[in-house]
Design a protein around this motif. Structure first.
Motif, PDB file in Angstrom:
ATOM      1  N   TRP A  13       0.840  -1.201   0.000  1.00 55.57           N
ATOM      2  CA  TRP A  13       0.000   0.000   0.000  1.00 55.57           C
ATOM      3  C   TRP A  13       0.874   1.249   0.000  1.00 55.57           C
ATOM      4  O   TRP A  13       1.832   1.355   0.767  1.00 55.57           O
ATOM      5  CB  TRP A  13      -0.909   0.029   1.234  1.00 55.57           C
ATOM      6  N   PHE A  14       0.534   2.191  -0.887  1.00 57.17           N
ATOM      7  CA  PHE A  14       1.145   3.519  -0.848  1.00 57.17           C
ATOM      8  C   PHE A  14       0.343   4.392   0.110  1.00 57.17           C
ATOM      9  O   PHE A  14      -0.896   4.427   0.035  1.00 57.17           O
ATOM     10  CB  PHE A  14       1.136   4.166  -2.238  1.00 57.17           C
ATOM     11  N   MET A  15       1.043   5.089   1.003  1.00 59.96           N
ATOM     12  CA  MET A  15       0.356   5.973   1.938  1.00 59.96           C
ATOM     13  C   MET A  15       0.932   7.376   1.825  1.00 59.96           C
ATOM     14  O   MET A  15       2.128   7.587   2.022  1.00 59.96           O
ATOM     15  CB  MET A  15       0.485   5.486   3.382  1.00 59.96           C
ATOM     16  N   GLU A  16       0.077   8.332   1.486  1.00 56.45           N
ATOM     17  CA  GLU A  16       0.474   9.733   1.375  1.00 56.45           C
ATOM     18  C   GLU A  16       0.228  10.441   2.707  1.00 56.45           C
ATOM     19  O   GLU A  16      -0.904  10.533   3.172  1.00 56.45           O
ATOM     20  CB  GLU A  16      -0.352  10.413   0.276  1.00 56.45           C
ATOM     21  N   LYS A  17       1.312  10.917   3.306  1.00 54.64           N
ATOM     22  CA  LYS A  17       1.201  11.707   4.535  1.00 54.64           C
ATOM     23  C   LYS A  17       1.881  13.036   4.269  1.00 54.64           C
ATOM     24  O   LYS A  17       3.095  13.088   4.132  1.00 54.64           O
ATOM     25  CB  LYS A  17       1.888  11.008   5.707  1.00 54.64           C
ATOM     26  N   SER A  27      -4.443   6.353   1.250  1.00 54.85           N
ATOM     27  CA  SER A  27      -3.791   5.096   0.914  1.00 54.85           C
ATOM     28  C   SER A  27      -4.371   4.490  -0.352  1.00 54.85           C
ATOM     29  O   SER A  27      -5.588   4.508  -0.547  1.00 54.85           O
ATOM     30  CB  SER A  27      -3.966   4.102   2.065  1.00 54.85           C
ATOM     31  N   LEU A  28      -3.500   3.958  -1.200  1.00 53.81           N
ATOM     32  CA  LEU A  28      -3.912   3.241  -2.394  1.00 53.81           C
ATOM     33  C   LEU A  28      -3.151   1.924  -2.466  1.00 53.81           C
ATOM     34  O   LEU A  28      -1.927   1.893  -2.225  1.00 53.81           O
ATOM     35  CB  LEU A  28      -3.619   4.063  -3.655  1.00 53.81           C
ATOM     36  N   GLU A  29      -3.847   0.859  -2.822  1.00 58.14           N
ATOM     37  CA  GLU A  29      -3.193  -0.436  -2.957  1.00 58.14           C
ATOM     38  C   GLU A  29      -2.397  -0.475  -4.263  1.00 58.14           C
ATOM     39  O   GLU A  29      -2.904  -0.108  -5.329  1.00 58.14           O
ATOM     40  CB  GLU A  29      -4.223  -1.560  -2.932  1.00 58.14           C
ATOM     41  N   VAL A  30      -1.157  -0.915  -4.177  1.00 56.39           N
ATOM     42  CA  VAL A  30      -0.237  -0.901  -5.311  1.00 56.39           C
ATOM     43  C   VAL A  30      -0.249  -2.241  -6.022  1.00 56.39           C
ATOM     44  O   VAL A  30      -0.084  -3.295  -5.399  1.00 56.39           O
ATOM     45  CB  VAL A  30       1.200  -0.576  -4.839  1.00 56.39           C
ATOM     46  N   ALA A  31      -0.446  -2.200  -7.332  1.00 57.07           N
ATOM     47  CA  ALA A  31      -0.355  -3.415  -8.146  1.00 57.07           C
ATOM     48  C   ALA A  31       1.059  -3.611  -8.666  1.00 57.07           C
ATOM     49  O   ALA A  31       1.570  -4.732  -8.711  1.00 57.07           O
ATOM     50  CB  ALA A  31      -1.341  -3.339  -9.311  1.00 57.07           C
ATOM     51  N   GLU A  32       1.722  -2.485  -9.053  1.00 56.53           N
ATOM     52  CA  GLU A  32       3.061  -2.589  -9.628  1.00 56.53           C
ATOM     53  C   GLU A  32       3.754  -1.229  -9.588  1.00 56.53           C
ATOM     54  O   GLU A  32       3.131  -0.210  -9.889  1.00 56.53           O
ATOM     55  CB  GLU A  32       2.963  -3.056 -11.085  1.00 56.53           C
ATOM     56  N   ILE A  33       5.014  -1.212  -9.200  1.00 60.21           N
ATOM     57  CA  ILE A  33       5.815   0.009  -9.285  1.00 60.21           C
ATOM     58  C   ILE A  33       6.357   0.112 -10.711  1.00 60.21           C
ATOM     59  O   ILE A  33       7.056  -0.781 -11.197  1.00 60.21           O
ATOM     60  CB  ILE A  33       6.973  -0.007  -8.267  1.00 60.21           C
ATOM     61  N   LEU A  34       6.018   1.191 -11.394  1.00 62.58           N
ATOM     62  CA  LEU A  34       6.398   1.363 -12.800  1.00 62.58           C
ATOM     63  C   LEU A  34       7.677   2.163 -12.969  1.00 62.58           C
ATOM     64  O   LEU A  34       8.454   1.915 -13.895  1.00 62.58           O
ATOM     65  CB  LEU A  34       5.257   2.059 -13.555  1.00 62.58           C
ATOM     66  N   GLN A  42      12.881  17.016  -7.912  1.00 60.78           N
ATOM     67  CA  GLN A  42      12.041  16.325  -6.945  1.00 60.78           C
ATOM     68  C   GLN A  42      12.049  14.818  -7.155  1.00 60.78           C
ATOM     69  O   GLN A  42      12.466  14.321  -8.206  1.00 60.78           O
ATOM     70  CB  GLN A  42      10.603  16.862  -7.035  1.00 60.78           C
ATOM     71  N   ASP A  43      11.573  14.105  -6.147  1.00 64.08           N
ATOM     72  CA  ASP A  43      11.403  12.663  -6.230  1.00 64.08           C
ATOM     73  C   ASP A  43      10.170  12.365  -7.073  1.00 64.08           C
ATOM     74  O   ASP A  43       9.114  12.986  -6.885  1.00 64.08           O
ATOM     75  CB  ASP A  43      11.233  12.084  -4.820  1.00 64.08           C
ATOM     76  N   LEU A  44      10.274  11.423  -7.989  1.00 72.67           N
ATOM     77  CA  LEU A  44       9.174  11.094  -8.892  1.00 72.67           C
ATOM     78  C   LEU A  44       8.917   9.594  -8.857  1.00 72.67           C
ATOM     79  O   LEU A  44       9.817   8.794  -9.099  1.00 72.67           O
ATOM     80  CB  LEU A  44       9.493  11.555 -10.314  1.00 72.67           C
ATOM     81  N   LEU A  45       7.687   9.247  -8.551  1.00 70.39           N
ATOM     82  CA  LEU A  45       7.260   7.853  -8.480  1.00 70.39           C
ATOM     83  C   LEU A  45       6.020   7.663  -9.337  1.00 70.39           C
ATOM     84  O   LEU A  45       5.107   8.487  -9.309  1.00 70.39           O
ATOM     85  CB  LEU A  45       6.942   7.487  -7.020  1.00 70.39           C
ATOM     86  N   VAL A  46       5.996   6.588 -10.103  1.00 66.56           N
ATOM     87  CA  VAL A  46       4.801   6.190 -10.835  1.00 66.56           C
ATOM     88  C   VAL A  46       4.500   4.741 -10.471  1.00 66.56           C
ATOM     89  O   VAL A  46       5.389   3.880 -10.554  1.00 66.56           O
ATOM     90  CB  VAL A  46       4.960   6.311 -12.363  1.00 66.56           C
ATOM     91  N   PHE A  47       3.276   4.494 -10.039  1.00 65.47           N
ATOM     92  CA  PHE A  47       2.880   3.105  -9.798  1.00 65.47           C
ATOM     93  C   PHE A  47       1.488   2.864 -10.366  1.00 65.47           C
ATOM     94  O   PHE A  47       0.698   3.792 -10.557  1.00 65.47           O
ATOM     95  CB  PHE A  47       2.938   2.750  -8.303  1.00 65.47           C
ATOM     96  N   ARG A  48       1.224   1.590 -10.654  1.00 59.45           N
ATOM     97  CA  ARG A  48      -0.118   1.187 -11.072  1.00 59.45           C
ATOM     98  C   ARG A  48      -0.867   0.735  -9.831  1.00 59.45           C
ATOM     99  O   ARG A  48      -0.423  -0.162  -9.124  1.00 59.45           O
ATOM    100  CB  ARG A  48      -0.051   0.067 -12.114  1.00 59.45           C
ATOM    101  N   SER A  49      -1.976   1.392  -9.566  1.00 60.65           N
ATOM    102  CA  SER A  49      -2.779   1.035  -8.401  1.00 60.65           C
ATOM    103  C   SER A  49      -3.844   0.030  -8.805  1.00 60.65           C
ATOM    104  O   SER A  49      -4.155  -0.130  -9.984  1.00 60.65           O
ATOM    105  CB  SER A  49      -3.429   2.282  -7.797  1.00 60.65           C
ATOM    106  N   LYS A  50      -4.431  -0.620  -7.819  1.00 56.13           N
ATOM    107  CA  LYS A  50      -5.458  -1.609  -8.109  1.00 56.13           C
ATOM    108  C   LYS A  50      -6.813  -0.977  -8.380  1.00 56.13           C
ATOM    109  O   LYS A  50      -7.676  -1.602  -8.993  1.00 56.13           O
ATOM    110  CB  LYS A  50      -5.554  -2.613  -6.954  1.00 56.13           C
ATOM    111  N   ALA A  51      -7.010   0.268  -7.933  1.00 54.09           N
ATOM    112  CA  ALA A  51      -8.326   0.897  -8.077  1.00 54.09           C
ATOM    113  C   ALA A  51      -8.328   2.142  -8.965  1.00 54.09           C
ATOM    114  O   ALA A  51      -9.359   2.476  -9.544  1.00 54.09           O
ATOM    115  CB  ALA A  51      -8.889   1.265  -6.703  1.00 54.09           C
ATOM    116  N   TYR A  52      -7.182   2.832  -9.092  1.00 57.23           N
ATOM    117  CA  TYR A  52      -7.173   4.134  -9.767  1.00 57.23           C
ATOM    118  C   TYR A  52      -6.240   4.196 -10.980  1.00 57.23           C
ATOM    119  O   TYR A  52      -5.955   5.272 -11.477  1.00 57.23           O
ATOM    120  CB  TYR A  52      -6.811   5.239  -8.769  1.00 57.23           C
ATOM    121  N   GLY A  53      -5.788   3.053 -11.466  1.00 55.78           N
ATOM    122  CA  GLY A  53      -4.900   3.062 -12.619  1.00 55.78           C
ATOM    123  C   GLY A  53      -3.530   3.604 -12.258  1.00 55.78           C
ATOM    124  O   GLY A  53      -3.101   3.536 -11.099  1.00 55.78           O
TER     125      GLY A  53
END
Length: 290
Positions: A13-17, A27-34, A42-53
């Motif tokens: 799970w990704f958690m934004e605080k 929080s969003l459940e992560v399917a895959e870190i892209l 800045q720090d840049l992260l892209v992941f595929r979530s299970k609910a929001y693409g």
């Protein structure tokens, strides 16, 4: 150095605080870190979530998701554009994902749209992972500038009908975009009758930021208003659009309406929601004095 986004993924799970919304998290459940890396800024992260693409995260803060991005992109673009009788020249500051630009280009009156993004890494990530937004970069009316928007505007005054600032939160490189001198620069870059729309933060969390900023804007612009849109993956599910008109203008009522064909391309904006987006709950009305 900013927050390392990948460190915010635990147990799938990704958690934004965020520092600007203490005591709560998203929080969003992560399917895959892209993708994960550091751009020049800045720090840049892209992941595929299970609910929001696919999800774009900068310095640990969600910027957009494929599922709900239109709720923000459409409103910050079409609120100002439909308040202008004939928008021909548009400047987008920030917005490196291309979503705002995509909406701007739906207006046939637009002859030139300049995207001024300081972080080229955001543009490159969008091209790869967010094709439905970055498709806008291919339009022949578009001019991309990899530079500071404030610097760009110094050399482009009395030039634009609409200026849209699609910024991240006022921490790090985006901090200056929430200060009075930046709004003065936008005023000088507008043509007569020009309109500004900027990312206006959350009324549930940031009235302490929004209130003084609107007060400063009223010293510069003839008309200043606050509208909002609902979007699930932004803090408290709401984000504002701060709008300013160089000359007197009723920003709450569109002066044009989309054609039937154009309306079919929208998933959030319509003329009714344009007007209703300025209707604020009483606590916000009192604080913002609208």
């Amino acid at each position: 150095m900013g927050v390392i986004g990948i460190d915010l993924i635990k147990d799938g799970w990704f958690m934004e605080k965020g520092a600007l919304w203490p005591g709560q998290a998203m929080s969003l459940e992560v399917a895959e870190i892209l993708h994960h890396g550091r751009t020049k800024f800045q720090d840049l992260l892209v992941f595929r979530s299970k609910a929001y693409g696919n999800v774009l995260v900068l310095d640990g803060v969600i910027q957009c998701t494929e599922r709900d991005e239109y709720a923000y992109q459409e409103m910050i673009a079409h609120l100002p554009l439909f308040c202008h009788p004939n928008p021909e020249r548009v400047l987008v500051i920030g917005g490196g994902d291309g979503g705002v630009l995509r909406e701007v280009l739906k207006h046939s009156s637009v002859k030139k749209a300049v995207l001024c993004e300081i972080d080229e890494g955001v543009i490159e990530a969008s091209k790869k992972y967010f094709p439905a937004m970055s498709c806008s970069f291919q339009d022949e009316r578009v001019e991309l500038k990899i530079m500071d928007g404030a610097v760009y505007m110094k050399d482009h005054q009395d030039e634009y009908d609409i200026i849209i600032t699609d910024s991240s939160d006022p921490i790090g490189p985006a901090e200056v975009l929430f200060e009075k001198p930046f709004y003065e620069s936008m005023y000088r870059s507008l043509r007569d009758g020009g309109i500004v729309a900027t990312q206006g933060e959350c009324m549930w969390l940031h009235l302490n930021l929004i209130t003084p900023l609107m007060a400063s804007c009223r010293e510069i612009y003839s008309t200043v208003e606050y509208a909002f849109t609902s979007i699930p993956t932004y803090p408290s599910g709401q984000i504002g659009v701060l709008m300013c008109a160089k000359q007197g203008c009723n920003l709450k009522e569109p002066c044009r309406s989309p054609s039937d064909e154009m309306q079919e391309s929208f998933q959030y904006y319509n003329s009714e929601i344009h007007t209703s987006s300025f209707v604020l709950p009483e606590f916000a009305k009192r604080a913002l004095r609208v």
